[in-house]
Motif scaffolding. Structure first.
Motif, PDB file in Angstrom:
ATOM      1  N   ILE A 272      39.701  33.659  47.060  1.00  0.00           N
ATOM      2  CA  ILE A 272      39.566  34.937  46.517  1.00  0.00           C
ATOM      3  C   ILE A 272      40.254  34.432  44.839  1.00  0.00           C
ATOM      4  N   ASP A 273      40.976  33.939  44.499  1.00  0.00           N
ATOM      5  CA  ASP A 273      41.696  32.843  43.420  1.00  0.00           C
ATOM      6  C   ASP A 273      40.734  32.377  42.630  1.00  0.00           C
ATOM      7  N   ILE A 274      40.074  31.836  43.399  1.00  0.00           N
ATOM      8  CA  ILE A 274      39.038  30.758  42.710  1.00  0.00           C
ATOM      9  C   ILE A 274      38.194  31.528  41.298  1.00  0.00           C
ATOM     10  N   GLY A 275      37.702  32.539  42.839  1.00  0.00           N
ATOM     11  CA  GLY A 275      36.620  33.439  42.209  1.00  0.00           C
ATOM     12  C   GLY A 275      37.049  34.347  40.801  1.00  0.00           C
ATOM     13  N   LYS A 276      38.699  34.742  41.014  1.00  0.00           N
ATOM     14  CA  LYS A 276      38.602  34.859  39.360  1.00  0.00           C
ATOM     15  C   LYS A 276      38.290  34.130  38.424  1.00  0.00           C
ATOM     16  N   LYS A 277      39.336  32.830  38.364  1.00  0.00           N
ATOM     17  CA  LYS A 277      39.114  32.265  37.477  1.00  0.00           C
ATOM     18  C   LYS A 277      38.362  31.932  37.635  1.00  0.00           C
ATOM     19  N   ALA A 278      36.898  32.270  38.505  1.00  0.00           N
ATOM     20  CA  ALA A 278      35.967  31.461  37.475  1.00  0.00           C
ATOM     21  C   ALA A 278      35.237  33.035  36.865  1.00  0.00           C
ATOM     22  N   GLY A 279      35.567  33.408  37.087  1.00  0.00           N
ATOM     23  CA  GLY A 279      35.523  35.046  35.992  1.00  0.00           C
ATOM     24  C   GLY A 279      35.143  36.588  36.475  1.00  0.00           C
ATOM     25  N   LEU A 280      35.072  36.462  38.299  1.00  0.00           N
ATOM     26  CA  LEU A 280      34.136  37.440  38.871  1.00  0.00           C
ATOM     27  C   LEU A 280      34.357  38.643  38.253  1.00  0.00           C
ATOM     28  N   LYS A 281      34.331  39.287  38.835  1.00  0.00           N
ATOM     29  CA  LYS A 281      35.141  40.378  38.081  1.00  0.00           C
ATOM     30  C   LYS A 281      35.212  42.377  39.674  1.00  0.00           C
ATOM     31  N   ASN A 287      36.578  41.215  56.496  1.00  0.00           N
ATOM     32  CA  ASN A 287      37.064  40.895  58.278  1.00  0.00           C
ATOM     33  C   ASN A 287      38.644  40.419  58.283  1.00  0.00           C
ATOM     34  N   ILE A 288      39.133  41.795  57.347  1.00  0.00           N
ATOM     35  CA  ILE A 288      41.064  41.409  57.902  1.00  0.00           C
ATOM     36  C   ILE A 288      41.193  43.237  56.940  1.00  0.00           C
ATOM     37  N   PRO A 289      40.818  43.933  58.092  1.00  0.00           N
ATOM     38  CA  PRO A 289      41.095  45.261  57.916  1.00  0.00           C
ATOM     39  C   PRO A 289      42.559  46.205  57.333  1.00  0.00           C
ATOM     40  N   GLY A 290      42.592  46.873  56.875  1.00  0.00           N
ATOM     41  CA  GLY A 290      44.297  46.824  56.276  1.00  0.00           C
ATOM     42  C   GLY A 290      44.469  46.101  55.288  1.00  0.00           C
ATOM     43  N   SER A 291      44.036  45.628  54.397  1.00  0.00           N
ATOM     44  CA  SER A 291      43.718  44.182  53.196  1.00  0.00           C
ATOM     45  C   SER A 291      44.392  44.749  52.270  1.00  0.00           C
ATOM     46  N   LYS A 292      44.873  44.867  51.019  1.00  0.00           N
ATOM     47  CA  LYS A 292      44.706  45.721  49.816  1.00  0.00           C
ATOM     48  C   LYS A 292      43.612  44.506  48.919  1.00  0.00           C
ATOM     49  N   TYR A 293      42.921  43.539  49.845  1.00  0.00           N
ATOM     50  CA  TYR A 293      41.495  42.526  49.343  1.00  0.00           C
ATOM     51  C   TYR A 293      39.978  43.702  49.779  1.00  0.00           C
ATOM     52  N   GLU A 294      40.232  44.946  50.377  1.00  0.00           N
ATOM     53  CA  GLU A 294      38.978  45.367  50.483  1.00  0.00           C
ATOM     54  C   GLU A 294      38.823  46.732  49.398  1.00  0.00           C
ATOM     55  N   ASN A 295      40.263  46.945  48.347  1.00  0.00           N
ATOM     56  CA  ASN A 295      40.478  48.000  47.975  1.00  0.00           C
ATOM     57  C   ASN A 295      39.273  47.025  46.134  1.00  0.00           C
ATOM     58  N   THR A 296      38.379  48.759  45.530  1.00  0.00           N
ATOM     59  CA  THR A 296      38.142  48.324  43.922  1.00  0.00           C
ATOM     60  C   THR A 296      38.857  49.065  43.058  1.00  0.00           C
ATOM     61  N   SER A 297      39.237  47.368  42.045  1.00  0.00           N
ATOM     62  CA  SER A 297      40.086  48.411  41.027  1.00  0.00           C
ATOM     63  C   SER A 297      39.325  48.199  39.530  1.00  0.00           C
ATOM     64  N   ASP A 300      39.092  45.785  33.684  1.00  0.00           N
ATOM     65  CA  ASP A 300      39.290  46.130  32.673  1.00  0.00           C
ATOM     66  C   ASP A 300      41.405  46.489  32.821  1.00  0.00           C
ATOM     67  N   CYS A 301      41.386  47.902  33.231  1.00  0.00           N
ATOM     68  CA  CYS A 301      42.905  48.491  33.419  1.00  0.00           C
ATOM     69  C   CYS A 301      43.579  48.546  34.325  1.00  0.00           C
ATOM     70  N   LYS A 302      42.550  47.233  35.503  1.00  0.00           N
ATOM     71  CA  LYS A 302      43.419  47.668  37.076  1.00  0.00           C
ATOM     72  C   LYS A 302      43.681  48.534  37.757  1.00  0.00           C
ATOM     73  N   ASN A 321      29.824  56.255  37.489  1.00  0.00           N
ATOM     74  CA  ASN A 321      29.568  54.855  37.373  1.00  0.00           C
ATOM     75  C   ASN A 321      30.885  54.563  35.526  1.00  0.00           C
ATOM     76  N   VAL A 322      31.721  55.657  35.818  1.00  0.00           N
ATOM     77  CA  VAL A 322      32.925  55.724  35.221  1.00  0.00           C
ATOM     78  C   VAL A 322      34.288  55.040  35.399  1.00  0.00           C
ATOM     79  N   CYS A 323      35.421  54.113  35.483  1.00  0.00           N
ATOM     80  CA  CYS A 323      36.589  54.206  35.551  1.00  0.00           C
ATOM     81  C   CYS A 323      37.813  55.550  35.353  1.00  0.00           C
ATOM     82  N   ALA A 324      38.124  55.926  36.319  1.00  0.00           N
ATOM     83  CA  ALA A 324      38.738  57.482  35.849  1.00  0.00           C
ATOM     84  C   ALA A 324      40.115  57.045  34.531  1.00  0.00           C
TER      85      ALA A 324
END
Ligand code: SF4
Length: 334
Positions: A272-281, A287-297, A300-302, A321-324
Motif C-alpha cells: 500500500i505504501d509503495i502504491g501511495k508513493k507512486a501517486g495512486l489515489k 482479504n483482511i476483513p475489519g481492517s482500515k484498509y478497506e475504507n475509502t478516503s 484531497d482532505c483525507k 461523485n463529490v466528497c462531503a
C-alpha cells in the motif's frame, strides 16, 4: 452447443480462436487450451453456453469493485473453464474442472432468464465472475446486451487476457471491470499461470481509454510477486494509465496446488505504501476483513467517505461523485 464468436476458419478444417491472446489454432475434433471451445468439422463451438455452474447475488464489493455503485447487489454468474492455469487459483474447482476432471458441469439458464433474475433480486448489475468470462464470452455477451437494454450494468471480473477484438465487441455493454494484474513479470505470467504480461497491460490501458470503469487487483503471494522492485514497477504502470484507478492488494491463502504460506499483513501494508508513493489515489487491502484498509478516503482532505466491513458498506458520505467534506471529485460511478 453454440457456435463461437470471433474465430477464423483455416485449411484442413482447422480454426483459429480469436477470443483470448492465446489465439489457439485448433484441429478438427480438438479443443483449445481452455478446454471449453471445440472444433467440430471446421466450426468452432462454445461448450459452456448452457453450463452455468454458479449463480449468486453478491455485494458488488465482493468483485471487488469499491467505486462502482457501492452498496448495491450484483447477480454473479460463471461457467466452468479458464484460459489460465494458476497453481494458486482460489476457484480452481470450477475454473479447472474441464482440464483437471475432463467434465463440464452446469445447467442451462438463458440470457433472458438471467436478466429477469437480476431484476427479481434488485441487482443493479450482472457480474461475469468466479471463472474467466472471456472463455464463456458468447453467454456473457448475449446476456450483457440484453441487460443493457433493461438498464442493468455489466461487470467483467477478468484476467485481462482477451483480444482487442473481444474487448471492442463487448465494449458498448461493458460498464466496469476488475482486472487481475497478477504480477509485473512476464516470466511469472508464462511459468506460473500460463499467460503473458503484455496483453494484460495493453487491455488495462485500452479499457481505461474506452471509458470502462476499471479497478485492478493483485493477489500478493509471498516470495513470488511481492518484491519492492516489482511492486514499484506495477504501481508506476498503473499511475501511467491513471492515478485514479483503484488498486486492490489482496492477501493470498494457500489453495489448489500451492502450499506457500499466507500473506502477512505487513506485506500488504508495505505494498500500500509503495502504491501511495507512486501517486495512486485509491489503494485497498483485500482479504483482511475489519481492517482500515478497506475504507475509502478523500484523496484531497483525507476524510473517510465510505466505511466498509468486509463486503458491507457501513456508511457513505459520497453524493454525486463529490466528497462531503471538501467538495473534491471522487472518481467512480456513485
Ligand atoms: S478462449 Fe483462448 S484458450 Fe480458449 S480456445 Fe480461444 S484462444 Fe484458446
Amino acid at each position: 452447443m453454440k457456435e463461437a464468436y470471433l474465430y477464423n476458419k483455416l485449411d484442413k478444417d482447422k480454426v483459429r480462436c480469436n477470443l483470448c491472446s492465446h489465439r489457439c489454432v485448433i484441429e478438427n475434433k480438438y479443443s483449445g487450451r481452455c478446454s471449453v471451445r471445440k472444433n467440430d468439422g471446421g466450426l468452432l463451438y462454445s461448450l459452456v453456453y448452457d453450463k452455468i455452474i454458479s449463480e449468486n447475488v453478491d455485494p458488488i464489493e465482493k468483485k471487488p469493485l469499491f467505486h462502482f455503485l457501492p452498496g448495491t447487489m450484483s447477480l454473479s454468474i460463471a461457467t466452468p473453464g479458464c484460459n489460465f492455469k494458476c497453481f494458486f487459483c482460489q476457484n480452481w474447482q470450477i475454473s479447472q474442472m474441464p482440464c483437471d476432471y475432463d467434465t463440464i458441469e452446469g445447467k442451462a439458464i438463458s440470457p433472458e432468464k438471467l436478466v429477469k433474475d437480476a431484476q427479481l433480486y434488485n441487482c443493479e448489475s450482472i457480474s461475469y465472475t468466479y471463472t474467466e468470462p472471456t472463455v464463456y464470452f458468447e453467454l456473457a455477451y448475449d446476456t450483457a446486451r440484453l441487460a443493457s437494454e433493461k438498464g442493468i450494468k455489466n461487470v467483467f471480473v477478468t484476467n485481462g487476457f482477451m483480444t482487442k477484438e473481444c474487448l471492442e465487441m463487448v465494449r458498448p455493454y461493458l460498464d466496469a471491470a476488475n482486472i487481475d494484474l497478477k504480477s509485473f513479470s512476464d516470466d511469472f505470467y508464462r511459468k506460473k499461470v500460463d499467460g503473458r504480461l503484455k496483453p494484460v497491460l495493453d487491455n488495462i490501458r485500452l479499457m481505461h481509454e474506452f471509458g470502462i470503469w476499471i479497478e485492478v487487483t493483485t493477489l500478493l503471494i509471498p516470495g513470488l510477486n511481492d518484491s519492492v522492485e516489482e511492486l514499484e514497477s506495477l504501481a508506476k504502470f498503473l499511475t501511467s494509465v491513471s492515478d485514479r484507478i483503484p488498486w486492490h492488494i489482496s492477501a493470498y491463502y494457500p489453495q489448489y496446488k500451492s502450499d506457500i504460506p499466507q500473506t502477512e499483513i505487513s506485506s500488504i501494508v508495505r505494498a500500500i505504501d509503495i502504491g501511495k508513493k507512486a501517486g495512486l489515489k485509491y489503494i485497498y487491502g483485500g482479504n483482511i476483513p475489519g481492517s482500515k484498509y478497506e475504507n475509502t478516503s478523500c484523496p484531497d482532505c483525507k476524510e473517510m467517505l465510505i466505511e466498509r466491513h468486509g463486503f458491507s458498506v457501513i456508511n457513505s458520505k459520497i453524493k454525486n461523485n463529490v466528497c462531503a467534506g471538501c467538495g473534491a471529485v471522487i472518481d467512480g460511478v456513485f
